[in-house]
Motif scaffolding. Structure first.
Motif, PDB file in Angstrom:
ATOM      1  N   LEU A  31       0.829  -1.202   0.000  1.00 30.33           N
ATOM      2  CA  LEU A  31       0.000   0.000   0.000  1.00 30.33           C
ATOM      3  C   LEU A  31       0.865   1.254   0.000  1.00 30.33           C
ATOM      4  O   LEU A  31       0.575   2.217  -0.722  1.00 30.33           O
ATOM      5  N   GLY A  32       1.936   1.251   0.785  1.00 30.73           N
ATOM      6  CA  GLY A  32       2.820   2.405   0.835  1.00 30.73           C
ATOM      7  C   GLY A  32       3.466   2.700  -0.509  1.00 30.73           C
ATOM      8  O   GLY A  32       3.577   3.871  -0.914  1.00 30.73           O
ATOM      9  N   ARG A  33       3.874   1.659  -1.194  1.00 30.82           N
ATOM     10  CA  ARG A  33       4.466   1.863  -2.520  1.00 30.82           C
ATOM     11  C   ARG A  33       3.414   2.371  -3.511  1.00 30.82           C
ATOM     12  O   ARG A  33       3.709   3.227  -4.362  1.00 30.82           O
ATOM     13  N   GLU A  34       2.192   1.872  -3.369  1.00 26.14           N
ATOM     14  CA  GLU A  34       1.096   2.349  -4.208  1.00 26.14           C
ATOM     15  C   GLU A  34       0.819   3.824  -3.942  1.00 26.14           C
ATOM     16  O   GLU A  34       0.612   4.613  -4.878  1.00 26.14           O
ATOM     17  N   GLN A  35       0.820   4.205  -2.679  1.00 25.13           N
ATOM     18  CA  GLN A  35       0.578   5.602  -2.317  1.00 25.13           C
ATOM     19  C   GLN A  35       1.667   6.513  -2.869  1.00 25.13           C
ATOM     20  O   GLN A  35       1.381   7.596  -3.395  1.00 25.13           O
ATOM     21  N   ALA A  36       2.921   6.084  -2.743  1.00 31.54           N
ATOM     22  CA  ALA A  36       4.027   6.905  -3.247  1.00 31.54           C
ATOM     23  C   ALA A  36       3.942   7.073  -4.755  1.00 31.54           C
ATOM     24  O   ALA A  36       4.156   8.179  -5.285  1.00 31.54           O
ATOM     25  N   ALA A  37       3.616   5.989  -5.456  1.00 26.36           N
ATOM     26  CA  ALA A  37       3.510   6.059  -6.915  1.00 26.36           C
ATOM     27  C   ALA A  37       2.360   6.964  -7.343  1.00 26.36           C
ATOM     28  O   ALA A  37       2.451   7.661  -8.363  1.00 26.36           O
ATOM     29  N   ALA A  38       1.277   6.971  -6.557  1.00 22.59           N
ATOM     30  CA  ALA A  38       0.126   7.812  -6.896  1.00 22.59           C
ATOM     31  C   ALA A  38       0.404   9.283  -6.608  1.00 22.59           C
ATOM     32  O   ALA A  38      -0.054  10.176  -7.339  1.00 22.59           O
ATOM     33  N   ALA A  39       1.134   9.560  -5.535  1.00 24.17           N
ATOM     34  CA  ALA A  39       1.416  10.950  -5.161  1.00 24.17           C
ATOM     35  C   ALA A  39       2.501  11.577  -6.028  1.00 24.17           C
ATOM     36  O   ALA A  39       2.498  12.800  -6.246  1.00 24.17           O
ATOM     37  N   ALA A  40       3.431  10.772  -6.508  1.00 24.22           N
ATOM     38  CA  ALA A  40       4.597  11.307  -7.213  1.00 24.22           C
ATOM     39  C   ALA A  40       4.239  12.198  -8.406  1.00 24.22           C
ATOM     40  O   ALA A  40       4.849  13.268  -8.578  1.00 24.22           O
ATOM     41  N   ARG A 193       1.052  27.410   3.730  1.00 25.33           N
ATOM     42  CA  ARG A 193       0.227  27.586   2.530  1.00 25.33           C
ATOM     43  C   ARG A 193      -0.846  26.495   2.429  1.00 25.33           C
ATOM     44  O   ARG A 193      -1.962  26.752   1.999  1.00 25.33           O
ATOM     45  N   ALA A 194      -0.507  25.260   2.836  1.00 27.11           N
ATOM     46  CA  ALA A 194      -1.459  24.145   2.731  1.00 27.11           C
ATOM     47  C   ALA A 194      -1.009  23.030   3.665  1.00 27.11           C
ATOM     48  O   ALA A 194       0.166  22.938   4.018  1.00 27.11           O
ATOM     49  N   HIS A 195      -1.977  22.189   4.058  1.00 28.32           N
ATOM     50  CA  HIS A 195      -1.672  21.096   4.983  1.00 28.32           C
ATOM     51  C   HIS A 195      -2.523  19.886   4.645  1.00 28.32           C
ATOM     52  O   HIS A 195      -3.696  20.018   4.293  1.00 28.32           O
ATOM     53  N   ASN A 196      -1.915  18.703   4.756  1.00 28.88           N
ATOM     54  CA  ASN A 196      -2.583  17.424   4.499  1.00 28.88           C
ATOM     55  C   ASN A 196      -3.107  17.333   3.066  1.00 28.88           C
ATOM     56  O   ASN A 196      -4.224  16.885   2.815  1.00 28.88           O
ATOM     57  N   VAL A 197      -2.267  17.737   2.135  1.00 27.99           N
ATOM     58  CA  VAL A 197      -2.604  17.680   0.718  1.00 27.99           C
ATOM     59  C   VAL A 197      -2.199  16.316   0.170  1.00 27.99           C
ATOM     60  O   VAL A 197      -1.141  15.785   0.505  1.00 27.99           O
ATOM     61  N   GLY A 198      -3.027  15.759  -0.700  1.00 24.14           N
ATOM     62  CA  GLY A 198      -2.674  14.489  -1.327  1.00 24.14           C
ATOM     63  C   GLY A 198      -3.907  13.751  -1.805  1.00 24.14           C
ATOM     64  O   GLY A 198      -5.043  14.175  -1.567  1.00 24.14           O
ATOM     65  N   LEU A 199      -3.677  12.658  -2.483  1.00 26.84           N
ATOM     66  CA  LEU A 199      -4.774  11.817  -2.937  1.00 26.84           C
ATOM     67  C   LEU A 199      -5.423  11.120  -1.754  1.00 26.84           C
ATOM     68  O   LEU A 199      -4.753  10.753  -0.783  1.00 26.84           O
ATOM     69  N   ILE A 200      -6.707  10.903  -1.818  1.00 26.91           N
ATOM     70  CA  ILE A 200      -7.397  10.112  -0.809  1.00 26.91           C
ATOM     71  C   ILE A 200      -7.244   8.650  -1.177  1.00 26.91           C
ATOM     72  O   ILE A 200      -7.749   8.186  -2.190  1.00 26.91           O
ATOM     73  N   THR A 201      -6.474   7.932  -0.355  1.00 27.91           N
ATOM     74  CA  THR A 201      -6.220   6.511  -0.587  1.00 27.91           C
ATOM     75  C   THR A 201      -6.480   5.754   0.692  1.00 27.91           C
ATOM     76  O   THR A 201      -6.683   6.332   1.751  1.00 27.91           O
ATOM     77  N   ARG A 202      -6.436   4.436   0.586  1.00 35.71           N
ATOM     78  CA  ARG A 202      -6.546   3.627   1.798  1.00 35.71           C
ATOM     79  C   ARG A 202      -5.370   3.976   2.703  1.00 35.71           C
ATOM     80  O   ARG A 202      -4.248   4.099   2.261  1.00 35.71           O
ATOM     81  N   ALA A 203      -5.630   4.116   3.999  1.00 32.19           N
ATOM     82  CA  ALA A 203      -4.550   4.532   4.892  1.00 32.19           C
ATOM     83  C   ALA A 203      -4.749   3.974   6.283  1.00 32.19           C
ATOM     84  O   ALA A 203      -5.867   3.681   6.701  1.00 32.19           O
ATOM     85  N   ALA A 204      -3.632   3.842   6.994  1.00 29.83           N
ATOM     86  CA  ALA A 204      -3.663   3.479   8.400  1.00 29.83           C
ATOM     87  C   ALA A 204      -3.982   4.724   9.221  1.00 29.83           C
ATOM     88  O   ALA A 204      -3.966   5.838   8.703  1.00 29.83           O
ATOM     89  N   PRO A 205      -4.267   4.568  10.528  1.00 29.07           N
ATOM     90  CA  PRO A 205      -4.491   5.750  11.366  1.00 29.07           C
ATOM     91  C   PRO A 205      -3.335   6.731  11.269  1.00 29.07           C
ATOM     92  O   PRO A 205      -2.169   6.355  11.369  1.00 29.07           O
ATOM     93  N   ALA A 206      -3.672   8.004  11.088  1.00 26.13           N
ATOM     94  CA  ALA A 206      -2.647   9.003  10.773  1.00 26.13           C
ATOM     95  C   ALA A 206      -1.719   9.289  11.942  1.00 26.13           C
ATOM     96  O   ALA A 206      -0.634   9.803  11.755  1.00 26.13           O
ATOM     97  N   GLU A 207      -2.122   9.004  13.174  1.00 29.99           N
ATOM     98  CA  GLU A 207      -1.310   9.365  14.303  1.00 29.99           C
ATOM     99  C   GLU A 207      -0.242   8.325  14.649  1.00 29.99           C
ATOM    100  O   GLU A 207       0.587   8.540  15.504  1.00 29.99           O
ATOM    101  N   VAL A 208      -0.253   7.185  13.978  1.00 31.64           N
ATOM    102  CA  VAL A 208       0.758   6.162  14.260  1.00 31.64           C
ATOM    103  C   VAL A 208       2.086   6.652  13.721  1.00 31.64           C
ATOM    104  O   VAL A 208       2.187   7.116  12.591  1.00 31.64           O
ATOM    105  N   VAL A 209       3.156   6.555  14.536  1.00 31.70           N
ATOM    106  CA  VAL A 209       4.450   7.131  14.161  1.00 31.70           C
ATOM    107  C   VAL A 209       5.469   6.059  13.825  1.00 31.70           C
ATOM    108  O   VAL A 209       5.273   4.915  14.127  1.00 31.70           O
TER     109      VAL A 209
END
Length: 209
Positions: A31-40, A193-209
């Motif tokens: 999923l992470g690789r898919e997200q990176a490829a979509a955002a790039a 200027r902007a925050h949390n910009v990107g494609l809406i994709t499947r994601a894990a909870p955002a607060e996990v570090v």
């Protein structure tokens, strides 16, 4: 005007399992690789002049997806690593809460230095903020994409903006493979200027570090 795009890495198995990563080198999952490829392509359209990344593989490999489209090299900077979570690293969030209840309660309440050998928010902000400033200084008037981590991105941007911990807690965390955009000019300094910009994709909870 210098533009700084602070990009959180894609999803990992530890994100999906709600496990504390910190500075553990956990790789991207499918999923992470898919997200990176979509955002790039979205980031490539911003015509970056430079790409900088944390040396942890989940950030470096996220940056590599953009490098493949732009032909730009990726410069590694260990200062862009995530917050060091001390004795919590490798634990599920539920395990951290059970083993370190006092420290966990302080962390949840926003204590900038909760204990358990966790890096303080002041130290994190200075470390990442200095790296972000150095990345921007290397290409004055240009656009720099910095691939880093959720907690580090928030504190590093806060350091540049001069925002205290209370203000930063009111800003939502970055989702995987989303970014914050800062701009700088001589009259205003750094501004958001902007925050949390990107494609809406499947994601894990955002607060996990």
């Amino acid at each position: 005007m210098t533009r700084l795009i602070v990009w959180r890495h894609g999803n990992t198995d530890w994100n999906a399992a709600d496990r504390v990563q910190g500075q553990t080198d956990v790789p991207l999952n499918d999923l992470g690789r898919e997200q990176a490829a979509a955002a790039a392509p979205l980031l490539a359209a911003l015509r970056p002049d430079a790409i900088v990344a944390s040396d942890l593989s989940r950030a470096a490999d996220t940056a590599a997806a953009l490098a493949a489209l732009t032909g730009l090299p990726v410069r590694a900077d260990a200062r862009l690593r995530e917050r060091h979570f001390g004795r919590w690293q490798g634990l599920a969030r539920t395990e951290a809460a059970e083993r370190y209840p006092d420290e966990y309660a302080r962390w949840r309440a926003g204590d900038p230095d909760p204990g358990a050998d966790i890096e303080s928010l002041d130290d994190l902000g200075k470390r990442v903020g200095t790296a972000l400033q150095d990345a921007a200084d290397a290409v004055p008037g240009g656009t720099v994409v910095v691939a880093t981590h959720g907690g580090g991105a928030r504190q590093g941007c806060g350091h540049l903006l001069g925002w205290d911990h209370g203000v930063l807690r009111s800003i939502g965390p970055l989702q995987n493979c989303h970014w914050t955009e800062l701009r700088h000019n001589d009259a205003r300094g750094w501004h958001l200027r902007a925050h949390n910009v990107g494609l809406i994709t499947r994601a894990a909870p955002a607060e996990v570090v």
